[in-house]
Every structure is written in C-alpha cells, then in structure tokens.
Design an enzyme around this catalytic site. Structure first.
Site, mmCIF file in Angstrom:
data_model
loop_
_atom_site.group_PDB
_atom_site.id
_atom_site.type_symbol
_atom_site.label_atom_id
_atom_site.label_comp_id
_atom_site.label_asym_id
_atom_site.label_seq_id
_atom_site.Cartn_x
_atom_site.Cartn_y
_atom_site.Cartn_z
ATOM 1 N N GLU A 167 -2.587 -0.100 -26.427
ATOM 2 C CA GLU A 167 -1.992 -0.774 -27.581
ATOM 3 C C GLU A 167 -2.777 -2.031 -27.957
ATOM 4 O O GLU A 167 -2.821 -2.409 -29.129
ATOM 5 C CB GLU A 167 -0.531 -1.091 -27.279
ATOM 6 N N GLU A 205 3.845 6.218 -21.079
ATOM 7 C CA GLU A 205 5.175 5.623 -20.960
ATOM 8 C C GLU A 205 6.295 6.653 -20.869
ATOM 9 O O GLU A 205 7.232 6.495 -20.072
ATOM 10 C CB GLU A 205 5.436 4.674 -22.143
#
Length: 260
Positions: free
Chosen positions: A117, A137
């Site tokens: 990210e 995740e």
C-alpha cells in the site's frame, strides 16, 4: 544533509531526499513510532527548498516493507485494529500524506500488505526483479485498509485486483510492471540507484509545473477515493466489534441495519 533516526534514515543526495525504512530485523515492518518517523521525514523533505523529489525504500536486500507490525497493533475493548498506526497521515505516515514533490518507491524486495500500500501511494515506482507485491490480509482475517482495497482495482482493474486482494497471491515485479503498478523493473540490488536517477530527473524540472501537475492529478484521485476511505474506516469498526463479540463483520453490519 543526513539524519540518522534509527527508524528512518533520511539522506540528501543532491536535490533528492532518500528515506529508508530501517527495521531489517523485522522485515521493515511499520509500527506507530515508525509511522510517525516516516511522516515527519516526508514533511521535512517537503519543507526543504533544496529537495526536488523524494525516494522511499527499505533497509537490506530482502524486504521493502512487511507492512503493519502485527505484534504492535493497538488494542481496544473491541479488539485489535485491522491496520494500526493511523496517525495524522494514516498508515506509515504516508498513504494519506500528499506533498508538493514527487515520491518514488524503490522496491528493493518484498512489499507485503501495508508495504504494498505504500507503493500504491507513491507517484512512481522502480522494482528489483526479485521484488514482489502481496496483499495477504484476507488470509489472516484482516483487509487492505490503508488504501489497497480501493486503490488496487483502480490501478489494475477489478478482476485482477480481487484475485490479489482475496487470494493473497504475490504479484511479481514483471507482472507489476505489465499492470502499471511500477514504472520499471531492474536487476536485484539496483532499484535504489535507479529510483534515485529517476528522482534526480524529476528534481531538475521546473518546481512550479511539477507541483501543479501533482496537485491536479492527486485532486482527481482524492475525489474518487473519499468513499473508499469512509468505507475502510466503517469496516474497521465492524471488524473490531465483531472480534470482540466473536461474530463476523457481515453479522455486525446486519445488527446495525436491524437497529436502524
């Protein structure tokens, strides 16, 4: 000019500020202190009139960043936060921290979870050929809450993004270049050198035109992302409350809908 903060090394190379996430023993994972240090270093570079561009990389040769330090996630009555280090600039002091200068990621190794990210949040990126991006995740009961869940579909298209976000399979450097996630792939060990070269070229451009271009491009992006950030924050609440009650986020959403 250089700064030797143990968490983030900040070195000036001519008109380029090089920021190094410096926790190689923890795969350059980001905790709250690291997030604050990165954000502060970015702000310092932004305010330095001698800096025309910024490069961010990870210490060592294996990891750009493993993302959130899961051992350091803040806990509340509701349980553990999904992403952690949500300071004034959000995750890693960077993902919601636009500055007036271009930021180039030198992806020297694995960029996992929040590390990927960070790459998405940068303006340009150079990757070593052994590097990869990964969003694991969902495999561990979390979600890409630092922009990945809505930035990745915009960057590479919905189908590819959903496979990456849900299945958590690595995106190789070659795939990342083909899909537009990085600008160039270079031999392992040379990503930082190449990224500094790109940043030096950027720093030579007229500052006013670079600043205007960045602001316009980012304004359009930010307008599209407002809903994504709101949804991400809302989902964090459902995840935390659900953990505390032993229920799923969807069950928590249903409970909230019933109450309304």
């Amino acid at each position: 000019m250089s700064s030797s903060d143990s968490r983030v090394l900040h070195v000036r190379q001519g008109q380029v500020a090089v920021l190094t996430i410096n926790r190689p023993e923890a795969a350059n994972a980001v905790d709250d202190a690291m997030a604050e240090a990165i954000g502060t270093a970015l702000e310092d570079a932004n305010l330095d009139p001698g800096v025309g561009a910024v490069v961010i990389t990870g210490a060592g040769s294996r990891s750009f960043s493993a993302g959130t330090d899961l051992r350091a996630l803040p806990t509340t009555e509701a349980g553990s936060s999904a992403t952690g280090n949500r300071g004034p600039w959000d995750f890693a002091g960077l993902v919601r921290h636009p500055i007036d200068k271009p930021v180039v990621a030198a992806v020297n190794g694995a960029a996992v979870g929040g590390g990927a990210e960070i790459v998405l949040a940068c303006d340009l990126a150079v990757a070593g050929d052994a590097a990869y991006l990964q969003f694991p995740e969902a495999r561990i009961g979390l979600y890409a809450g630092a922009g990945g869940a809505f930035r990745l579909p915009t960057e590479i298209g919905s189908k590819r993004a959903m496979a990456a976000l849900l299945l958590g399979e690595p995106i190789t450097a070659t795939e990342a270049a083909e899909w537009g996630l990085v600008n160039a792939v270079v031999p392992h060990g040379t990503a930082l050198e190449e990224a500094v070269g790109v940043a030096e070229r950027l720093a030579q451009l007229p500052r006013a035109s670079v600043r205007a271009t960045l602001r316009i491009a980012r304004a359009a992006r930010l307008a599209q992302e407002d809903f994504g950030w709101a949804a991400s924050v809302a989902e964090l609440h459902h995840v935390e409350v659900g953990r505390a009650r032993g229920s799923s986020p969807s069950e928590e959403r249903s409970r909230q809908a019933d109450r309304s």
